[in-house]
Design a protein around this motif. Structure first.
Motif, short mmCIF file in Angstrom:
data_model
loop_
_atom_site.label_atom_id
_atom_site.label_comp_id
_atom_site.label_asym_id
_atom_site.label_seq_id
_atom_site.Cartn_x
_atom_site.Cartn_y
_atom_site.Cartn_z
N ARG A 91 0.82 -1.21 0.00
CA ARG A 91 0.00 0.00 0.00
C ARG A 91 0.86 1.26 0.00
NH1 ARG A 91 -4.31 0.44 4.38
NH2 ARG A 91 -5.24 1.83 2.81
N GLY A 92 2.13 1.12 -0.36
CA GLY A 92 3.04 2.26 -0.37
C GLY A 92 2.76 3.23 -1.50
N ALA A 93 3.35 4.41 -1.42
CA ALA A 93 3.15 5.45 -2.42
C ALA A 93 3.65 5.04 -3.80
CB ALA A 93 3.84 6.74 -1.97
N CYS A 94 4.61 4.11 -3.83
CA CYS A 94 5.16 3.69 -5.13
C CYS A 94 4.12 3.00 -6.00
CB CYS A 94 6.37 2.78 -4.92
SG CYS A 94 6.00 1.26 -4.01
N CYS A 95 3.11 2.39 -5.39
CA CYS A 95 2.09 1.66 -6.16
C CYS A 95 1.23 2.58 -7.00
CB CYS A 95 1.24 0.82 -5.21
SG CYS A 95 2.18 -0.44 -4.31
N PRO A 96 0.56 3.59 -6.42
CA PRO A 96 -0.21 4.50 -7.27
C PRO A 96 0.68 5.34 -8.18
CG PRO A 96 -0.23 5.27 -5.00
CD PRO A 96 0.34 3.89 -4.99
N GLN A 97 1.89 5.64 -7.76
CA GLN A 97 2.79 6.42 -8.61
C GLN A 97 3.12 5.65 -9.89
OE1 GLN A 97 6.10 7.30 -6.06
NE2 GLN A 97 5.04 8.96 -5.00
N ALA A 98 3.36 4.34 -9.78
CA ALA A 98 3.67 3.53 -10.95
C ALA A 98 2.44 3.33 -11.83
CB ALA A 98 4.23 2.18 -10.51
N PHE A 99 1.30 3.05 -11.19
CA PHE A 99 0.08 2.77 -11.95
C PHE A 99 -0.44 4.01 -12.68
CE2 PHE A 99 -4.63 2.21 -12.05
CZ PHE A 99 -4.65 1.15 -12.94
N LEU A 100 -0.25 5.19 -12.08
CA LEU A 100 -0.80 6.43 -12.63
C LEU A 100 0.26 7.30 -13.30
CD1 LEU A 100 -3.02 7.28 -9.53
CD2 LEU A 100 -3.84 6.42 -11.73
N LYS A 101 1.38 6.73 -13.68
CA LYS A 101 2.49 7.53 -14.18
C LYS A 101 2.15 8.30 -15.45
CE LYS A 101 4.64 3.70 -16.73
NZ LYS A 101 5.88 2.92 -16.92
N ASP A 102 1.26 7.80 -16.29
CA ASP A 102 0.90 8.49 -17.53
C ASP A 102 -0.46 9.18 -17.45
OD1 ASP A 102 3.24 7.61 -18.86
OD2 ASP A 102 2.32 5.66 -19.23
N PHE A 103 -1.04 9.20 -16.26
CA PHE A 103 -2.39 9.75 -16.12
C PHE A 103 -2.35 11.25 -15.84
CE2 PHE A 103 -5.97 10.87 -13.28
CZ PHE A 103 -7.02 10.60 -14.15
N LYS A 104 -3.29 11.96 -16.44
CA LYS A 104 -3.48 13.38 -16.18
C LYS A 104 -4.97 13.62 -16.00
CE LYS A 104 0.49 14.88 -18.94
NZ LYS A 104 0.94 15.72 -20.07
N GLY A 105 -5.34 14.34 -14.94
CA GLY A 105 -6.75 14.63 -14.72
C GLY A 105 -7.12 14.53 -13.26
N TYR A 106 -8.41 14.23 -13.01
CA TYR A 106 -8.92 14.14 -11.65
C TYR A 106 -8.89 12.70 -11.14
CZ TYR A 106 -10.61 18.89 -12.34
OH TYR A 106 -10.68 20.24 -12.57
N LEU A 107 -8.43 12.53 -9.92
CA LEU A 107 -8.37 11.22 -9.28
C LEU A 107 -9.29 11.20 -8.08
CD1 LEU A 107 -7.01 8.41 -9.11
CD2 LEU A 107 -5.30 9.47 -7.61
N HIS A 108 -10.32 10.37 -8.14
CA HIS A 108 -11.32 10.29 -7.08
C HIS A 108 -10.93 9.16 -6.12
CE1 HIS A 108 -15.92 9.88 -6.13
NE2 HIS A 108 -15.20 10.23 -5.07
N THR A 109 -10.57 9.50 -4.89
CA THR A 109 -10.06 8.50 -3.94
C THR A 109 -10.64 8.74 -2.54
OG1 THR A 109 -8.17 9.73 -3.07
CG2 THR A 109 -7.88 8.64 -5.20
N ASP A 110 -10.28 7.83 -1.65
CA ASP A 110 -10.55 8.06 -0.23
C ASP A 110 -9.45 8.98 0.31
OD1 ASP A 110 -8.30 6.49 -0.01
OD2 ASP A 110 -9.35 4.72 0.71
N GLY A 111 -9.35 9.12 1.61
CA GLY A 111 -8.39 10.05 2.18
C GLY A 111 -7.02 9.47 2.45
N TYR A 112 -6.72 8.29 1.92
CA TYR A 112 -5.43 7.64 2.19
C TYR A 112 -4.28 8.55 1.74
CZ TYR A 112 -2.10 3.76 2.64
OH TYR A 112 -1.06 2.95 3.01
N PHE A 113 -3.27 8.75 2.57
CA PHE A 113 -2.27 9.80 2.37
C PHE A 113 -1.40 9.60 1.13
CE2 PHE A 113 0.04 6.56 4.66
CZ PHE A 113 1.33 6.63 4.17
N VAL A 114 -1.22 8.36 0.66
CA VAL A 114 -0.31 8.14 -0.47
C VAL A 114 -0.81 8.79 -1.74
CG1 VAL A 114 0.55 5.97 0.49
CG2 VAL A 114 -1.35 5.93 -1.12
N TYR A 115 -2.11 9.05 -1.83
CA TYR A 115 -2.65 9.68 -3.04
C TYR A 115 -2.34 11.18 -3.10
CZ TYR A 115 -5.31 5.37 -3.58
OH TYR A 115 -5.68 4.06 -3.73
N HIS A 116 -1.79 11.71 -2.03
CA HIS A 116 -1.46 13.14 -2.01
C HIS A 116 0.02 13.38 -2.29
CE1 HIS A 116 -5.45 14.31 -0.58
NE2 HIS A 116 -5.41 13.19 0.14
#
Length: 206
Positions: A106-131
């Protein structure tokens, strides 16, 4: 990479597809390019690729669904890598989809890798790694998670004080927004956007 619009007779083999690339599309099949062809029923595709000393012929059949293949030149357009992935999975390249990606941590590296080419709005819960994502991604909160916190706060208060609490007010706001959304579910994305500005925005600005 080139996609052949419409349907192709997939009984063609390497020579037949190479001739199609040369004669119909006026392209070089011996270039470092992947050429993709789709069958009439749009549930299977073939790919032709020159690897320096020989052709590679690829074949894929979907077990369910169909490829969202352009039927003519008017429907053809340039797509990015993410849209290409969706196309190969039988998904639309235009409409939002639900795409599940499993990560063992659940580390920050996971969303960073998955969303590396994404641009736009990301709808998430309040988990800190998304910030801790690139500035091209705007993180927006989830009303369902916010409502749950108001609901939990309501349940923790004495019955006599719950109705006059900030939690009760917050829960009422969320319930009103959810009621508005329920009435918009059958509208087009643009119509839904317009009605949110008309109906939901005044609730949020209140």
């Amino acid at each position: 990479m080139y996609i052949a619009c419409g349907y192709t007779d997939l009984r063609r083999g390497i020579d037949g597809l190479a001739n199609l690339v040369q004669q119909q599309f006026q392209l070089d099949p011996f270039s470092n390019t992947l050429f993709l062809f789709c069958g009439r029923h749009r549930d299977r595709i073939k790919g032709l690729y020159w690897e320096g000393n020989g052709f590679i012929l690829l074949y894929k059949r979907l077990e369910s669904g169909s490829y969202q293949w352009p039927r003519n030149r008017a429907e053809a357009r340039e797509i990015n890598w993410q849209q290409y992935r969706w196309l190969m999975e039988g998904l639309s390249t235009d409409r939002p989809i639900v795409l599940y990606d499993y990560q063992p941590g659940r580390g920050a590296c996971c969303p960073q890798a998955f969303l590396k080419d994404f641009k736009g709005y990301l709808h998430t819960d309040g988990y800190f790694v998304y910030h801790d994502l690139p500035e091209e991604i705007t993180v927006v909160g989830c009303w369902a998670h916010a409502r749950r916190k108001f609901d939990e706060a309501m349940k923790s208060l004495p019955k006599g004080k719950a109705k006059d609490s900030s939690a009760h007010q917050g829960l009422a706001y969320c319930n009103l927004l959810f009621k508005i959304e329920e009435g918009l579910k059958d509208l087009s994305p643009q119509e839904r956007y317009d009605q949110r500005l008309k109906q939901a925005k005044p609730v949020l600005d209140a």
